[in-house]
Design a protein around this motif. Structure first.
Motif, PDB file in Angstrom:
ATOM      1  N   PHE A   1       0.839  -1.188   0.000  1.00 44.33           N
ATOM      2  CA  PHE A   1       0.000   0.000   0.000  1.00 44.33           C
ATOM      3  C   PHE A   1       0.881   1.246   0.000  1.00 44.33           C
ATOM      4  N   PRO A   2       0.340   2.418  -0.387  1.00 48.84           N
ATOM      5  CA  PRO A   2      -1.044   2.638  -0.758  1.00 48.84           C
ATOM      6  C   PRO A   2      -1.378   2.062  -2.135  1.00 48.84           C
ATOM      7  N   ARG A   3      -2.500   1.450  -2.234  1.00 46.11           N
ATOM      8  CA  ARG A   3      -2.950   0.824  -3.478  1.00 46.11           C
ATOM      9  C   ARG A   3      -3.592   1.871  -4.374  1.00 46.11           C
ATOM     10  N   ARG A   4      -3.334   1.827  -5.673  1.00 43.68           N
ATOM     11  CA  ARG A   4      -3.853   2.819  -6.603  1.00 43.68           C
ATOM     12  C   ARG A   4      -4.595   2.185  -7.776  1.00 43.68           C
TER      13      ARG A   4
ATOM     14  N   SER B   1     -11.169   2.461  -0.676  1.00 41.51           N
ATOM     15  CA  SER B   1      -9.935   3.081  -0.189  1.00 41.51           C
ATOM     16  C   SER B   1      -9.097   3.620  -1.344  1.00 41.51           C
ATOM     17  N   VAL B   2      -9.071   2.884  -2.457  1.00 40.44           N
ATOM     18  CA  VAL B   2      -8.349   3.356  -3.644  1.00 40.44           C
ATOM     19  C   VAL B   2      -8.969   4.649  -4.158  1.00 40.44           C
TER      20      VAL B   2
ATOM     21  N   VAL C   1      -7.892   7.561  -2.194  1.00 34.89           N
ATOM     22  CA  VAL C   1      -6.532   7.999  -2.516  1.00 34.89           C
ATOM     23  C   VAL C   1      -6.561   8.891  -3.751  1.00 34.89           C
TER      24      VAL C   1
ATOM     25  N   THR D   1      -3.798   1.590   2.825  1.00 33.05           N
ATOM     26  CA  THR D   1      -4.025   2.624   1.813  1.00 33.05           C
ATOM     27  C   THR D   1      -4.666   3.862   2.436  1.00 33.05           C
TER      28      THR D   1
END
Length: 785
Positions: free
Chosen positions: A531-534, A698-699, A702, A740
């Motif tokens: 993470f952070p996952r995109r 969560s993505v 971001v 994330t």
């Protein structure tokens, strides 16, 4: 001897079970009732007779009412408020001036099944989502998390700010200032009710058929025995010492000086609720929808002919008691009734002609009272009416299933209203068993036999409707379960092996194993792997031919108004198989969502596949809440496991297009509320789909930060992570979602710390397999420190 309770009146009006009761302050001497008919009603005593009349009726929930309570008057509401908790996960507040709610409290993700009020307008609620919440001025001030199953009962002790919660996990917890100060253990089954005696003592009742008396210091000072089945409700009489209880054995019991002094049988299956009025009268709510009021005052009891009619109604009722192992010829005849009973409420079965009758001993009247004819039950034990509790929920059956001789049996819960094939599928998923056992388990359920041994032979997997190869939603063409633990459920590739951290190697995507994963440049090299996952995670389309085969089959079974003509089905088959659905085909696809729930899963499978196409995604979002409601209702508790899983996958795949991402964010409260609510009793595939949805949220956060929604998403992730039986792949995905959300965000980190996430992560940091779970947990602990 004190006067015994006798029927005062029957209060008729509700159309279904009366599940909750509470005495009112205005009107004095009245009470409020909540029912499965989705209404709550206030009843006030008549001025000129002993009956009650309906003074006020309120509605507004979308599902049954499971709890009611009364808030004392204040400056804003001079007559107080009536609060109702519902299966729709909300709490509504009503005044006496209007049938419409004046307040709506949202935040629970499961049935609100218990309510209590305290000083200064405080409200305490308990829910199937395993939490209790403290409310003030319609705002949730604190969430109490610590139970591992539904919170069936809540209570507030006077003066000390002490809160009590009773749970299906068999424990009672005492809270102060939001912290659990003590856990009371002793009950052997779900705690269903709590009643406060004083600031130092309280009572609890349970599905183990006992009542316990506790000191707040932790000691159980007395256990009361008398009921023969679940005790659903308990209430204290005005003297503050004696109490009444109601339960699944069809009785109201009156307890004085530590003894059961009177048992009043009801002509119905369950006495769901009891409450005590200020004049000492007792009110019961039952499964036949009738409220009954009992009194000891001679001026308030019904006429003798009404008393006799009530006894005759009780005597004419049937009692579901399993008597398969009892020889009727061995039972005593009516002469057994010449001998007095040993205690009030003692039961005795007597052979009369060719039937078996049940009698209860009335100590007050010194006689045996006939309470009904005994008939065979549909399951359960001799002491039960057929309902069995498993993991905090009630079932008609809970079978023991033996995989191998000498191995402990697995539990197979089943309700008569369920499709046996879906119940079997849930059982296989939960216990990670081969799909090849599906027909064998389903056939066993249909045979209604206790105990089964699954052999080593692998039976042919066939469709129970056609005899052909079974189509399993979300499976590959062979109908097998997902690959071994650690395999990617989207690509079928092998176990992810974390990067060695070599400078020359590209970071691999922990979900697919490919090297296309591009982590944040600001993260450390170790953290890059997770993470952070995109990137969003999406579910691929599989088996279009098998899916359409099911659509064709079910199209012949639905009622004429829902059936498609053959040409349209063939066109849909051609276009879906070729991946070329046009915008003109979409209204037809949406119309298929009106099919009955038991045949809907192939339609949802089509939708989750094609919604990745821009035109379909745009059309779904343009129809707004209409399409959303059609999908959301199959995520909610009570829906079948395949429908829940596929509906969650639809919402995950909406993220594939920017239009769908915006739609999901706009309706996030509705979607996440329903999604988290289906966690209890969920299968592995449902858990993976749910955690993927949270990961996609969560993505999105971001990509487009939302400071208001982000803490809510953190809280939802932690709630899911606290589930006691979460699949390892689901754990991994929720950990990546949390990482994330928390990376480089002090506010989210503070929220996570306040929810005590460290206690959840610590044991996971030593998780043996898959290794990615322990690695992610360690990284998160490092972030939090």
């Amino acid at each position: 001897m004190e006067a015994s309770y006798k029927l005062r009146c029957n209060v008729v009006g509700h159309e279904k079970d009366v599940r909750a009761l509470a005495p009112t302050i205005f009107p004095l001497g009245g009470f409020v009732s909540g029912s499965r008919d989705i209404t709550a009603r206030i009843w006030t005593p008549n001025e000129h007779d002993i009956d009650f009349m309906e003074a006020h009726r309120v509605s507004g929930h979308s599902n049954f009412i499971a709890a009611v309570c009364v808030m004392p008057p204040d400056d804003t509401y001079p007559h107080g408020l009536i609060f109702t908790g519902s299966n729709d996960s909300t709490i509504l507040a009503f005044s006496l001036e209007s049938p419409e709610p004046v307040l709506k409290l949202e935040g629970h993700t499961g049935t609100v099944c218990s309510l209590a009020t305290g000083k200064f307008g405080t409200l305490l609620s308990g829910s199937w989502d395993t939490t209790a919440k403290i409310w003030l001025n319609a705002k949730c001030m604190m969430t109490l998390s610590g139970h591992s199953a539904a919170v069936w009962a809540v209570a507030i002790l006077p003066e000390q700010g002490i809160l009590l919660t009773g749970s299906a996990d068999k424990t009672i917890k005492m809270w102060k200032a939001g912290r659990c100060e003590k856990t009371f253990s002793g009950h052997e089954d779900c705690v269903r009710g709590l009643a406060v005696l004083s600031g130092a003592e309280f009572l609890s009742c349970s599905n183990d058929a006992t009542v316990r008396r506790w000191l707040v210091s932790g000691e159980c000072v007395h256990t009361y025995y008398g009921h023969s089945n679940y005790i659903y409700s308990i209430a204290v009489l005005p003297n503050g010492e004696d109490f009444v209880t109601g339960g699944e054995d069809r009785t109201l019991k009156v307890w004085k000086s530590g003894e059961c002094v009177q048992t009043i049988a009801h002509p119905t299956e369950s006495v769901w609720a009891v409450c005590c009025l200020s004049n000492g009268d007792v009110v019961t709510g039952a499964s036949d929808g009738i409220i009954r009021v009992f009194s000891t005052c001679p001026d308030r009891v019904a006429a003798p002919e009404i008393q006799v009619a009530f006894e005759e109604q009780v005597a004419a009722s049937t009692i579901p008691t399993q008597i398969g192992d009892i020889k009727v010829s061995d039972l005593p005849g009516p002469e057994a009734l010449l001998n007095p009973g040993d205690r009030d409420g003692q039961s005795k079965m007597v052979r009369e002609d060719n039937s078996v009758q049940m009698y209860n001993w009335s100590a007050r009247e010194s006689r045996w009272v006939k309470i009904g004819a005994v008939v065979g039950s549909s399951g359960g034990s001799q002491a039960s009416s057929g309902k069995v509790l498993y993991e905090g929920k009630e079932y008609d059956y809970v079978f023991d299933v033996e995989l191998q001789e000498g191995s402990p049996p697995l539990k197979l819960p089943y309700n008569i209203a369920e499709d046996p094939w879906f119940a079997a599928q849930n059982f296989l998923h939960k216990n990670d068993l081969s799909q090849l056992f599906l027909d064998q388990v389903a056939n066993f359920i249909q045979e209604q036999t206790k105990g089964v041994t699954l052999g080593q032979a692998q039976p042919k997997v066939s469709d129970p409707f056609t005899g052909g190869t079974r189509y399993v939603p979300g499976s590959d063409s062979s109908g097998s379960l997902p690959q071994s633990q650690g395999a990617d459920p989207f690509t079928g590739q092998g176990r992810y092996i974390p990067s060695s951290g070599s400078a020359s190697s590209k970071p691999a995507d922990p979900f697919t194993g490919s090297s296309s994963y591009q982590p944040s440049a600001s993260s450390s090299s170790t953290q890059n792997t997770y993470f952070p996952r995109r990137q969003f995670l999406l579910f691929e389309a599989v088996n279009p031919a098998q899916i359409m085969g099911k659509v064709k089959e079910f199209n012949e079974k639905v009622e004429p108004g829902l059936k498609l003509d053959v040409q349209k089905v063939n066109d849909l088959n051609t276009k879906f198989t070729a991946g070329s659905l046009s915008e003109q085909d979409l209204p037809m696809l949406v119309s298929l969502l009106q099919w009955p729930a038991d045949v809907l899963f192939p339609v949802l499978d089509i939708l989750r596949a094609v919604i990745r196409q821009p035109a379909v995604n745009q059309y779904f979002c343009s129809t707004g809440l209409t399409s959303l409601e059609e999908v959301i209702k199959y995520i909610s508790p009570g829906a079948s496991a395949p429908n829940q899983m596929l509906s969650l996958r639809v919402m995950c795949n909406l993220f594939s297009q920017s239009t769908g991402e915006k739609f999901n964010m706009k309706h996030r409260d509705t979607i996440l509320g329903a999604a988290v609510n289906c966690l209890q009793g969920s299968t592995k595939n449902i858990q993976v789909a749910l955690t993927t949805l949270l990961l996609n949220y969560s993505v999105s956060l971001v990509r487009t930060p939302d400071e208001e929604f982000k803490p809510q998403c953190v809280s939802a992730c932690i709630q899911v992570l606290s589930h006691p039986q979460l699949d390892p792949e689901a754990i991994f995905r929720i950990l990546v979602a949390l990482g994330t959300l928390l990376e480089d965000d002090p506010t989210s980190l503070a929220v996570a710390r306040s929810l005590d996430i460290q206690n959840l992560l610590q044991p996971l940091s030593n998780h043996p397999e898959p290794k990615k779970v322990s690695e992610c947990s360690t990284l998160l602990l490092s972030l939090l420190s």
